[in-house]
Design a protein around this motif. Structure first.
Motif, PDB file in Angstrom:
ATOM      1  N   UNK A   1       0.961  -1.109  -0.174  1.00 39.67           N
ATOM      2  CA  UNK A   1       0.028  -0.129  -0.053  1.00 39.67           C
ATOM      3  C   UNK A   1       0.847   1.280  -0.145  1.00 39.67           C
ATOM      4  N   UNK A   2       1.892   1.366   0.906  1.00 40.34           N
ATOM      5  CA  UNK A   2       2.587   2.676   0.845  1.00 40.34           C
ATOM      6  C   UNK A   2       3.194   2.957  -0.296  1.00 40.34           C
ATOM      7  N   UNK A   3       3.910   1.914  -1.149  1.00 40.40           N
ATOM      8  CA  UNK A   3       4.330   2.113  -2.625  1.00 40.40           C
ATOM      9  C   UNK A   3       3.348   2.466  -3.588  1.00 40.40           C
ATOM     10  N   UNK A   4       2.017   1.843  -3.257  1.00 38.85           N
ATOM     11  CA  UNK A   4       1.207   1.961  -4.430  1.00 38.85           C
ATOM     12  C   UNK A   4       0.774   3.645  -4.382  1.00 38.85           C
ATOM     13  N   UNK A   5       0.499   4.119  -2.954  1.00 41.22           N
ATOM     14  CA  UNK A   5       0.171   5.564  -2.717  1.00 41.22           C
ATOM     15  C   UNK A   5       1.212   6.361  -3.243  1.00 41.22           C
ATOM     16  N   UNK A   6       2.288   6.143  -2.991  1.00 38.26           N
ATOM     17  CA  UNK A   6       3.630   6.973  -3.243  1.00 38.26           C
ATOM     18  C   UNK A   6       3.472   6.935  -4.893  1.00 38.26           C
ATOM     19  N   UNK A   7       3.435   6.055  -5.507  1.00 37.02           N
ATOM     20  CA  UNK A   7       3.745   6.130  -7.154  1.00 37.02           C
ATOM     21  C   UNK A   7       2.404   6.841  -7.445  1.00 37.02           C
ATOM     22  N   UNK A   8       1.173   6.753  -6.880  1.00 37.42           N
ATOM     23  CA  UNK A   8      -0.086   7.495  -7.371  1.00 37.42           C
ATOM     24  C   UNK A   8       0.362   8.974  -7.315  1.00 37.42           C
ATOM     25  N   UNK A   9       0.806   9.400  -6.109  1.00 34.32           N
ATOM     26  CA  UNK A   9       1.258  10.661  -5.929  1.00 34.32           C
ATOM     27  C   UNK A   9       2.216  11.376  -6.828  1.00 34.32           C
ATOM     28  N   UNK A  10       3.146  10.504  -7.084  1.00 38.82           N
ATOM     29  CA  UNK A  10       4.371  11.171  -8.101  1.00 38.82           C
ATOM     30  C   UNK A  10       3.775  11.149  -9.248  1.00 38.82           C
ATOM     31  N   UNK A  11       3.262   9.880  -9.992  1.00 42.78           N
ATOM     32  CA  UNK A  11       2.745   9.972 -11.232  1.00 42.78           C
ATOM     33  C   UNK A  11       1.806  11.267 -11.610  1.00 42.78           C
ATOM     34  N   UNK A  12       0.992  11.437 -10.653  1.00 42.95           N
ATOM     35  CA  UNK A  12       0.134  12.575 -10.685  1.00 42.95           C
ATOM     36  C   UNK A  12       0.596  13.948 -10.874  1.00 42.95           C
ATOM     37  N   UNK A  13       1.700  13.959  -9.919  1.00 49.73           N
ATOM     38  CA  UNK A  13       2.472  15.201  -9.844  1.00 49.73           C
ATOM     39  C   UNK A  13       3.204  15.519 -11.356  1.00 49.73           C
ATOM     40  N   UNK A  14       3.792  14.470 -11.850  1.00 48.38           N
ATOM     41  CA  UNK A  14       4.356  14.413 -12.972  1.00 48.38           C
ATOM     42  C   UNK A  14       3.607  14.686 -14.149  1.00 48.38           C
ATOM     43  N   UNK A  15       2.356  14.366 -14.248  1.00 49.77           N
ATOM     44  CA  UNK A  15       1.384  14.451 -15.167  1.00 49.77           C
ATOM     45  C   UNK A  15       0.939  16.077 -14.985  1.00 49.77           C
ATOM     46  N   UNK A  16       0.605  16.353 -13.945  1.00 55.48           N
ATOM     47  CA  UNK A  16       0.178  17.940 -13.652  1.00 55.48           C
ATOM     48  C   UNK A  16       1.229  18.983 -13.845  1.00 55.48           C
ATOM     49  N   UNK A  17       2.523  18.666 -13.579  1.00 58.91           N
ATOM     50  CA  UNK A  17       3.465  19.767 -14.280  1.00 58.91           C
ATOM     51  C   UNK A  17       3.915  19.576 -15.728  1.00 58.91           C
ATOM     52  N   UNK A  18       3.323  18.509 -16.196  1.00 59.61           N
ATOM     53  CA  UNK A  18       3.582  18.518 -17.755  1.00 59.61           C
ATOM     54  C   UNK A  18       2.491  19.205 -18.342  1.00 59.61           C
ATOM     55  N   UNK A  19       1.304  19.289 -17.755  1.00 57.03           N
ATOM     56  CA  UNK A  19      -0.169  20.182 -18.329  1.00 57.03           C
ATOM     57  C   UNK A  19       0.333  21.652 -17.891  1.00 57.03           C
ATOM     58  N   UNK A  20       0.995  21.713 -16.667  1.00 52.61           N
ATOM     59  CA  UNK A  20       1.250  23.093 -16.219  1.00 52.61           C
ATOM     60  C   UNK A  20       2.284  23.838 -17.581  1.00 52.61           C
ATOM     61  N   UNK A  21       3.187  22.779 -17.780  1.00 51.12           N
ATOM     62  CA  UNK A  21       4.209  23.510 -18.621  1.00 51.12           C
ATOM     63  C   UNK A  21       3.648  23.648 -20.002  1.00 51.12           C
ATOM     64  N   UNK A  22       2.686  22.636 -20.372  1.00 51.07           N
ATOM     65  CA  UNK A  22       2.007  22.949 -21.561  1.00 51.07           C
ATOM     66  C   UNK A  22       1.110  24.075 -21.707  1.00 51.07           C
ATOM     67  N   UNK A  23       0.451  24.550 -20.634  1.00 52.44           N
ATOM     68  CA  UNK A  23      -0.221  25.850 -20.655  1.00 52.44           C
ATOM     69  C   UNK A  23       0.569  26.919 -20.666  1.00 52.44           C
ATOM     70  N   UNK A  24       1.729  26.959 -19.785  1.00 55.33           N
ATOM     71  CA  UNK A  24       2.709  28.175 -19.854  1.00 55.33           C
ATOM     72  C   UNK A  24       2.946  28.438 -21.323  1.00 55.33           C
ATOM     73  N   UNK A  25       3.543  27.315 -22.200  1.00 58.06           N
ATOM     74  CA  UNK A  25       3.701  27.455 -23.457  1.00 58.06           C
ATOM     75  C   UNK A  25       2.914  27.977 -24.386  1.00 58.06           C
ATOM     76  N   UNK A  26       1.553  27.513 -24.118  1.00 55.94           N
ATOM     77  CA  UNK A  26       0.258  28.101 -24.882  1.00 55.94           C
ATOM     78  C   UNK A  26       0.115  29.503 -24.595  1.00 55.94           C
ATOM     79  N   UNK A  27       0.141  29.859 -23.392  1.00 60.11           N
ATOM     80  CA  UNK A  27       0.145  31.456 -23.025  1.00 60.11           C
ATOM     81  C   UNK A  27       1.175  32.246 -23.722  1.00 60.11           C
ATOM     82  N   UNK A  28       2.644  31.667 -23.724  1.00 67.05           N
ATOM     83  CA  UNK A  28       3.637  32.254 -24.208  1.00 67.05           C
ATOM     84  C   UNK A  28       3.496  32.735 -25.607  1.00 67.05           C
ATOM     85  N   UNK A  29       2.758  31.569 -26.658  1.00 69.37           N
ATOM     86  CA  UNK A  29       2.606  32.020 -27.971  1.00 69.37           C
ATOM     87  C   UNK A  29       1.201  32.838 -28.205  1.00 69.37           C
ATOM     88  N   UNK A  30       0.513  32.894 -27.329  1.00 66.92           N
ATOM     89  CA  UNK A  30      -0.861  33.303 -27.538  1.00 66.92           C
ATOM     90  C   UNK A  30      -1.358  34.105 -26.261  1.00 66.92           C
TER      91      UNK A  30
END
Lengths: 353, 285
Positions: free
Chosen positions: A317-346
């Motif tokens: 369980x601790x490992x499962x929860x840790x991976x869920x948190x880390x992978x979600x952070x990874x995706x959210x940060x990716x989306x954040x970067x994508x948004x910033x890039x989009x704002x930069x161009x437009x």
């Protein structure tokens, strides 16, 4: 978004003014900072949501963590079981358990993995670097190749080359990742024998003694699997984007002035399509992570994906929860970067965020 | 110097979009029919093991070869495809139902309901699908329940967003305002007026979702979180084939995966054709 961009570009078309350059001046910095602040605050809120959701799901699992921990061989007394329950806090209420776990996580303690007999944070950090290397290389290769193929397809619309690239992309988008991995494994590792069958290094050699060449040798096939799949998505999106650009009035005007081929692409296509393609790279972190899990599993690559499978099947369980948190952070940060890039161009998309 | 010919407008195609759609639909129909009829004709006994026919390469008796227990891989593949399709239809329908209800509710009720649903969409998009499915499978203790719930909960988000955007436009239209003027409840408006309006969108969403759903079921099963090892599912077949590949039994993984690819590809093409036809010109390729 693309429609608005194009209409703006029409007014600027006669010169060589690229359509997608943000307006200069003090507003740009302020707006971007505001966007980033808002998005980071939302990211933190979403991560709390993820932690609550994940903990709720794990809490209701019929898998008994104690039984999973001690295994089938040991037969503890009721007293020992009760002690274990108390030690892990399993006798407390859901809210108490969640808050205790959340407090520990915020303090940087993700608990101890029951499968790996080591702090979750250490295992995850180690494994994540392996996965990150895999995903990073795959993203780089698929980004460059996918962009090139997408542009080539769009510039040769409806010709043989375009059809070939489209069919390649459609087919790969429908291919089960793990099957593609198995095919590559069969062809290159078993039949041709060019690459080893699995693992990040030779069997029986300690991690510290594995040379870079050996590492690379074991790295190629999983990276190739992930790259081939990424190429398909990025090529199709780039093609769509380029077709939008090519259908615009400013390109019609440029064609009327005699621009064509490579020059047309350099003057009008490149700048209007490169940043969306770049943003796309980050917006698809979720798919990338999923593909990585499957590729790692097939090639026995010791990354985060195979750890997730082990943790899920083994009831860690601790490992499962840790991976869920880390992978979600990874995706959210990716989306954040994508948004910033989009704002930069437009810059006009700022208000919609 | 070559003359700069203007690019043809994108609507000019060699075939019309509806003909393309008909061809794609015919392909899907033929595939479905072939799978159902073959599964019906097949002898259940070939699912059992035959000690004398172990690890046979593909040949006239065994089209796709046999596995290490002597089971005919062609039979198992067809059964697996039937199972994939059944699970795919059920989970995709569930996903569409979730998306439709939440999409309409968010746009029609607005306020905090909209805020919560939009937040849930962002939340669900943030967890990688496969990780979420593994988590759900662990939560319900694996098996088919884990597959159905896990997949249904990970594919509704983009359709819900589309339906929400549709309803946001529709809710200010005259027929909705008139209905509200007659004192109809929001529930009545949603059921009677809006549901029919978003149904085409939901159906296209279903077809577009289907390939992803089928692929994710196979992936989850392959990883060991889905069906029990006795079930002839494509993911199980490939998982079982893995250890035999290094000893040269290439057919054990090749054919089941290839068949799954063909089915998914047919549905993906159909979805793409539908999307082209239903979206306004200029959108999509």
């Amino acid at each position: 978004m693309s429609g608005a961009l194009d209409s703006r570009s029409v007014t600027e078309a006669p010169g060589r003014v690229p359509a997608a350059v943000p307006t200069r001046g003090p507003r740009r910095g302020r707006g971007l900072a505001r966007v980033i602040c808002v998005r980071v605050a939302r990211l933190v809120g979403l991560l709390f949501g993820v932690s609550l959701l994940a903990f709720t799901l794990v809490y209701h699992s019929p898998v008994d963590p104690i039984a999973a921990y001690i295994g089938a061989e040991a037969s503890p007394t009721d007293e020992q079981l009760a002690q274990l329950r108390e030690y892990w806090g399993l006798d407390r209420s859901f809210a108490e358990q969640y808050l205790a776990w959340l407090g520990a996580v915020l303090g940087g303690d993700l608990g101890v993995s029951r499968l790996y007999q080591a702090p979750v944070l250490d295992v995850i950090a180690d494994r994540f670097m392996m996965s990150l290397a895999l995903m990073g290389v795959a993203r780089l290769v698929s980004g460059v190749l996918g962009y090139a193929l997408g542009v080539i397809a769009a510039m040769n619309r409806h010709r043989l080359l375009d059809r070939l690239i489209c069919w390649y992309s459609y087919t790969l988008a429908s291919t089960p990742t793990f099957w593609l991995a198995i095919l590559l494994l069969t062809l290159f590792a078993v039949v041709l024998g060019w690459f080893p069958v699995g693992l990040a290094g030779p069997v029986g050699v300690p991690g510290s003694e594995v040379t870079m060449a050996e590492r690379f040798h074991h790295f190629v096939l999983p990276a190739a699997t992930l790259s081939a799949l990424g190429v398909a998505t990025i090529a199709m999106h780039t093609r769509e984007r380029m077709l939008d650009v090519l259908d615009s009035d400013y390109v019609a005007f440029a064609r009327a002035r005699g621009e064509h081929g490579r020059r047309l692409f350099r003057n009008h296509g490149l700048r209007n399509s490169i940043v969306p393609a770049l943003a796309l790279q980050f917006a698809y972190f979720s798919e990338l992570f999923g593909g990585s899990i499957l590729a790692e599993q097939v090639f026995s690559y010791p990354g985060l994906g195979s750890t997730l499978v082990d943790a899920g099947l083994g009831g860690d369980v601790p490992m499962l929860l840790g991976i869920v948190l880390l992978s979600s952070t990874f995706v959210f940060v990716g989306n954040l970067i994508a948004d910033i890039l989009t704002v930069l161009i437009d810059p006009r998309t700022r208000d919609s965020l | 110097m070559s003359h700069p010919s203007p690019a043809p407008p994108r609507t000019t195609r060699r075939r019309s979009a509806s003909v393309d759609l008909a061809i794609a639909a015919a392909c899907v129909g033929a595939l479905l029919l072939a799978i159902v009829v073959t599964a019906w004709l097949l002898d259940e006994s070939s699912l059992r093991s035959h000690a004398g026919a172990r690890l046979m390469p593909p040949g006239p008796d065994h089209l796709f070869g046999t596995d290490w227990l002597g089971r005919d891989l062609f039979t198992r593949t067809i059964m697996g495809l039937r199972l994939s399709l059944t699970v795919g239809v059920v989970t995709a329908l569930l996903s569409v139902a979730v998306a439709t209800v939440l999409g309409i509710a968010a746009a029609l009720l607005g306020g905090w309901v909209d805020a919560v649903i939009s937040w849930l969409i962002d939340l669900s998009i943030g967890i990688p699908h496969l990780v979420f499915m593994v988590l759900v499978a662990f939560s319900v203790g694996g098996g088919i329940k884990g597959i159905v719930i896990g997949i249904s909960l990970t594919h509704w988000m983009s359709l819900a967003r589309l339906i929400r955007a549709d309803v946001l436009h529709l809710r200010h239209s005259d027929f909705v305002l008139a209905s509200r003027g007659f004192g109809r409840s929001e529930w009545f408006i949603a059921r009677r007026h809006l549901f029919g309006q978003v149904l085409p969108q939901a159906l296209v969403g279903f077809v577009l979702m289907f390939p992803h759903v089928v692929l994710h079921e196979a992936a989850l099963t392959f990883l060991g979180f889905g069906f029990s090892p006795q079930t002839p599912a494509i993911g199980i077949l490939l998982h079982e084939g893995m250890p035999h590949i290094s000893s040269g039994m290439w057919w054990m993984a090749l054919f089941p995966g290839l068949c799954l690819l063909l089915v998914v590809l047919a549905f993906a093409r159909l979805g793409d054709r539908l999307r082209v036809l239903t979206s306004s010109p200029g959108q999509g390729g």
